[in-house]
Design an enzyme around this catalytic site. Structure first.
Site, short mmCIF file in Angstrom:
data_model
loop_
_atom_site.label_atom_id
_atom_site.label_comp_id
_atom_site.label_asym_id
_atom_site.label_seq_id
_atom_site.Cartn_x
_atom_site.Cartn_y
_atom_site.Cartn_z
N ARG A 121 23.65 14.44 12.22
CA ARG A 121 23.47 13.19 12.96
C ARG A 121 22.07 13.03 13.54
NH1 ARG A 121 28.68 14.40 14.79
NH2 ARG A 121 30.20 13.21 13.58
N LYS A 143 10.62 3.39 9.28
CA LYS A 143 11.53 2.97 8.21
C LYS A 143 11.67 4.13 7.24
CE LYS A 143 10.96 -2.04 7.91
NZ LYS A 143 10.57 -3.15 7.02
N GLU A 185 -3.06 -1.90 0.97
CA GLU A 185 -2.44 -2.05 2.31
C GLU A 185 -3.54 -2.14 3.37
OE1 GLU A 185 0.76 -2.54 2.68
OE2 GLU A 185 1.79 -1.49 1.04
N LYS A 227 -0.69 -1.20 12.84
CA LYS A 227 0.74 -1.02 12.55
C LYS A 227 1.49 -0.60 13.81
CE LYS A 227 4.34 0.20 9.52
NZ LYS A 227 4.80 0.65 8.23
N GLU A 237 12.18 -5.34 13.01
CA GLU A 237 11.88 -6.53 12.23
C GLU A 237 12.73 -7.75 12.58
OE1 GLU A 237 10.63 -5.49 8.30
OE2 GLU A 237 10.74 -7.57 7.62
N ARG A 241 7.24 -8.16 13.00
CA ARG A 241 7.03 -7.10 11.99
C ARG A 241 6.96 -7.67 10.57
NH1 ARG A 241 9.38 -0.86 12.00
NH2 ARG A 241 8.36 -0.26 10.08
N ASN A 245 4.65 -7.83 5.75
CA ASN A 245 5.08 -8.12 4.37
C ASN A 245 4.19 -9.14 3.67
OD1 ASN A 245 7.29 -6.40 4.53
ND2 ASN A 245 8.50 -7.97 5.58
N HIS A 248 4.06 -9.30 -0.06
CA HIS A 248 5.13 -8.42 -0.56
C HIS A 248 6.28 -9.18 -1.22
CE1 HIS A 248 2.93 -5.32 1.44
NE2 HIS A 248 3.84 -4.40 1.22
N HIS A 252 6.94 -7.32 -4.40
CA HIS A 252 8.19 -6.59 -4.67
C HIS A 252 8.86 -7.13 -5.92
CE1 HIS A 252 8.77 -5.11 -0.26
NE2 HIS A 252 8.20 -4.18 -1.01
N HIS A 265 2.83 0.28 -6.23
CA HIS A 265 3.12 -0.68 -5.17
C HIS A 265 1.87 -1.47 -4.73
CE1 HIS A 265 4.98 -2.41 -1.65
NE2 HIS A 265 4.03 -1.89 -0.88
N1 LIG Z 1 8.63 3.50 5.11
C1 LIG Z 1 7.76 2.53 5.00
O1 LIG Z 1 7.48 1.80 5.95
C2 LIG Z 1 7.05 2.36 3.69
C3 LIG Z 1 5.95 1.52 3.61
C4 LIG Z 1 5.28 1.42 2.39
C5 LIG Z 1 5.73 2.15 1.30
N2 LIG Z 1 6.83 2.94 1.42
C6 LIG Z 1 7.30 3.74 0.28
O2 LIG Z 1 6.28 4.68 -0.05
C7 LIG Z 1 6.44 5.05 -1.42
C8 LIG Z 1 5.08 5.10 -2.07
O3 LIG Z 1 4.30 6.05 -1.42
P1 LIG Z 1 2.97 6.64 -2.09
O4 LIG Z 1 2.18 5.52 -2.63
O5 LIG Z 1 2.38 7.54 -1.09
O6 LIG Z 1 3.54 7.40 -3.36
P2 LIG Z 1 3.99 8.92 -3.65
O7 LIG Z 1 4.59 9.54 -2.47
O8 LIG Z 1 4.80 8.86 -4.89
O9 LIG Z 1 2.61 9.63 -3.96
C9 LIG Z 1 1.86 9.20 -5.07
C10 LIG Z 1 1.52 10.35 -6.01
O10 LIG Z 1 0.46 11.13 -5.45
C11 LIG Z 1 0.83 12.50 -5.35
N3 LIG Z 1 0.15 12.99 -4.16
C12 LIG Z 1 0.46 12.74 -2.87
N4 LIG Z 1 -0.46 13.24 -2.06
C13 LIG Z 1 -1.39 13.83 -2.84
C14 LIG Z 1 -2.62 14.51 -2.57
N5 LIG Z 1 -3.08 14.62 -1.33
N6 LIG Z 1 -3.31 15.00 -3.62
C15 LIG Z 1 -2.85 14.84 -4.89
N7 LIG Z 1 -1.73 14.19 -5.19
C16 LIG Z 1 -1.01 13.69 -4.19
C17 LIG Z 1 2.33 12.48 -5.30
O11 LIG Z 1 2.87 13.69 -5.75
C18 LIG Z 1 2.66 11.34 -6.25
O12 LIG Z 1 2.59 11.77 -7.58
C19 LIG Z 1 7.39 4.05 -2.03
O13 LIG Z 1 8.64 4.67 -2.24
C20 LIG Z 1 7.52 2.97 -0.97
O14 LIG Z 1 8.79 2.34 -0.97
C21 LIG Z 1 7.49 3.06 2.59
ZN LIG Z 2 3.54 -2.30 1.15
#
Ligand SMILES: NC(=O)c1ccc[n+]([C@@H]2O[C@H](COP(=O)([O-])OP(=O)(O)OC[C@H]3O[C@@H](n4cnc5c(N)ncnc54)[C@H](O)[C@@H]3O)[C@@H](O)[C@H]2O)c1
Ligand SMILES: [Zn+2]
Length: 366
Positions: A121, A143, A185, A227, A237, A241, A245, A248, A252, A265
């Site tokens: 939990r 999130k 972003e 942020k 949101e 917030r 987007n 987006h 999306h 993304h």
């Molecule tokens: N929670 C939120 O508010 C929020 C906001 C935006 C995006 N997201 C989510 O984030 C995700 C995308 O995140 P991302 O773009 O970081 O992708 P990711 O986590 O898949 O990382 C991208 C790639 O880079 C590699 N990598 C990460 N750090 C590295 C480093 N320092 N050196 C070498 N390689 C590295 C990873 O292994 C992966 O292959 C999506 O699932 C999206 O939905 C969440």
């Molecule tokens: Zn985004």
């Protein structure tokens, strides 16, 4: 070191930004007065580079860490991986006072955060984001969640970390395409709330693309401040917030119809933000000059800036926009800009205007 605080009453926390922070992980966690046992959740790419440093730092500070490595990539954001993590946490006997460290990009952060929100939990968690996107966006704001076959992020929670440590050195190993996707972003923050940041990005883009450390530190910190400010005012949101987007709604939908493989993304929301700028030019008084600056900055950052869709793809795009979980009562609402640095949310846009943009009938003058 720069510190930004996210103000959420008794769930407030700090975001610390500096090179070399990974080695401080243990010491920083010690200040949080958590239990001795913890688990680092990371992926294969990040794990092979940084897990050892994280592990050693925690162990030196007196913690007993265990390591959970999940496959790299979006597919790891699934209930199946969540289940594997729960089993390993139980095997390692993590208890209520134990904590989880999310070491990786947004995928690991969202997954590990969801595991932390639900295991026993809820146990504490610390974000150590290693992509630009995760440092400026996904690690901040609470999130967390995973994907279902039916769509992205359909299962999740609002669950804030206890600390976010952005080690700028980890960005050195990030592939260039992943770095650029984070920039989409970064540019967004300029458009939605900070004209000065936008102007700095126009000026310092080359330095940022080289990952020059002072520029990177300033920019990451400024994005986190924006942020943090937005999340502090509207955690779940209800209103404000939504400005995060910007770009987006289309972005999306584009990710969705292209099967989450073609575009990263940041690439999808780069196109989405340029379309949103064109809609803003038509509907909310964004000047042609500001619209042109927005388009040009994405272009210079090496991000895609237009999309050509055939009739079937376009139909799918509209269907995907209507299925977005942020749509209520079947109505698509957009965030549109009045000028660089100022946006408004909840804007209705007639389909015909979207068609005009997609047909290249509505252009921002050069
Ligand atoms: N929670 C939120 O508010 C929020 C906001 C935006 C995006 N997201 C989510 O984030 C995700 C995308 O995140 P991302 O773009 O970081 O992708 P990711 O986590 O898949 O990382 C991208 C790639 O880079 C590699 N990598 C990460 N750090 C590295 C480093 N320092 N050196 C070498 N390689 C590295 C990873 O292994 C992966 O292959 C999506 O699932 C999206 O939905 C969440
Ligand atoms: Zn985004």
């Amino acid at each position: 070191m720069r510190t930004v605080s996210v103000q959420l009453g008794n769930r407030s926390y700090a975001i610390k930004i500096a090179p070399g922070l990974l080695d401080q992980l243990g010491r920083e966690c010690a200040r949080l007065k958590l239990g001795a046992r913890c688990a680092i959740i990371t992926d294969t790419n990040v794990g092979k580079r940084y897990a050892k440093a994280a592990f050693n730092s925690l162990a030196t500070a007196g913690f007993s860490p265990s390591l959970i490595v999940v496959p790299a990539g979006e597919t790891a954001k699934s209930l199946k991986t969540v289940q594997t993590c729960y089993d390993l946490l139980a095997e390692h006997r993590l208890e209520r006072k134990s904590f989880i460290v999310a070491l990786g990009g947004g995928v690991v952060g969202d997954l590990a955060g969801f595991v932390a929100a639900t295991y026993l939990r809820g146990v504490a968690f610390v974000q150590v984001p290693t992509t630009l996107l995760a440092q400026v966006d996904s690690s901040v704001g609470g999130k967390v969640g995973v994907n279902l076959k039916a769509g992205k992020n359909l299962v999740g929670a609002f669950y804030q970390p206890r600390l976010v440590l952005c080690d700028l050195d980890t960005l050195d190993t990030l592939p260039v395409r992943e770095f650029r996707t984070g920039l989409a972003e970064v540019i967004k923050y300029g458009i939605i709330s900070d004209a000065k940041l936008f102007a700095r990005l126009e000026r310092d883009l080359p330095k940022l693309l080289w990952r020059e450390s002072k520029t990177l530190a300033d920019v990451v910190a400024r994005c986190c401040e924006i942020k943090a400010e937005v999340v502090g005012q509207d955690e779940t949101e209800g209103g404000l917030r939504a400005i995060l987007n910007f770009g987006h709604t289309i972005g999306h939908a584009l990710e969705n119809i292209s099967g989450y493989g073609k575009y990263l993304h940041g690439e999808a929301i780069s196109i989405g933000q340029i379309i949103a700028a064109k809609l803003s030019f038509a509907l909310t008084g964004l000047s042609g000059r500001d619209g042109g600056r927005i388009r040009d900055l994405f272009k210079r950052a090496g991000l895609p800036y237009y999309v050509k869709l055939n009739a079937l793809q376009r139909k799918k795009l509209f269907a995907a926009m209507r299925h977005d979980k942020k749509v209520s009562g079947g109505e698509i609402k957009f965030v549109l800009a009045k000028r660089i640095g100022k946006v408004i949310w909840g804007q209705r846009v007639p389909d015909e205007i979207i068609h005009q943009v997609l047909d290249f009938r509505l252009l921002i003058p050069d």
